[in-house]
Design an enzyme around this catalytic site. Structure first.
Site: not given
Ligand code: AMP
Length: 113
Positions: A29-30, A86, A94-95, A99, A101
Site C-alpha cells: 500500500d502506498i 472496505n 476509495e478504489v 481488494h 488489506h
Molecule cells: P480502500 O479503497 O479505502 O479500501 O483503500 C484503497 C487503498 O489503496 C488505500 O489504502 C490507498 O493507500 C491504496 N492505494 C491507492 N493508490 C495506490 C497505489 N498507486 N499504489 C499502492 N496503493 C495505493
C-alpha cells in the site's frame, strides 16, 4: 476507464509488487497504516464486495489462500495479522476494484478507529 489497480497490473504505473499469479496481484500500500500493509487484488475488475458472483467467487478463495501463503513466508502467521475489505461509502472504499488489506508486523489495536 481502467482502475488504478488495473493500471498497476498492466505496468502502466509503478507499484511495489510483492507477489503475482494468473489471478491476483499483491502490492505494498502506498500509504501504509501498519508496519506491513499489503493489498491483495484479484486481477479481474470487480468493483465492490457486492459484485462477487457465482462466476467470480473462486477468486476470493484465491485471495485467502495467497494471504495464508504470504503469512507463512513472512513468518507473521503465528503472531497474527488482520485482513480488511472496505465496501462502499460506510466502509470507506476509495478504489472501486475489489481488494483486501493485509495488515501485520505489530499489535493492531481496536478494529474500528
Ligand atoms: P480502500 O479503497 O479505502 O479500501 O483503500 C484503497 C487503498 O489503496 C488505500 O489504502 C490507498 O493507500 C491504496 N492505494 C491507492 N493508490 C495506490 C497505489 N498507486 N499504489 C499502492 N496503493 C495505493
Amino acid at each position: 476507464m481502467p482502475t488504478i489497480f488495473t493500471r498497476i497490473i498492466n505496468r502502466e504505473i509503478p507499484a511495489e509488487i510483492v507477489y503475482e499469479n494468473e489471478d491476483i496481484i499483491v502490492i505494498k500500500d502506498i500509504n501504509p497504516v501498519a508496519k506491513i500493509h499489503f493489498l491483495v487484488i484479484p486481477k479481474k475488475e470487480i468493483a465492490t464486495l457486492n459484485d462477487i458472483s457465482q462466476e467470480n467467487k473462486y477468486l476470493i478463495g484465491e485471495v485467502f489462500f495467497s494471504i495464508a501463503e504470504i503469512a507463512k513466508e513472512l513468518k507473521i502467521d503465528k503472531d497474527g495479522y488482520r485482513v480488511i475489505a472496505n465496501c462502499n461509502t460506510y466502509g470507506g472504499q476509495e478504489v472501486f476494484h475489489i481488494h483486501f488489506h493485509l495488515l501485520a508486523g505489530e499489535l493492531l489495536g481496536p478494529m474500528k478507529n
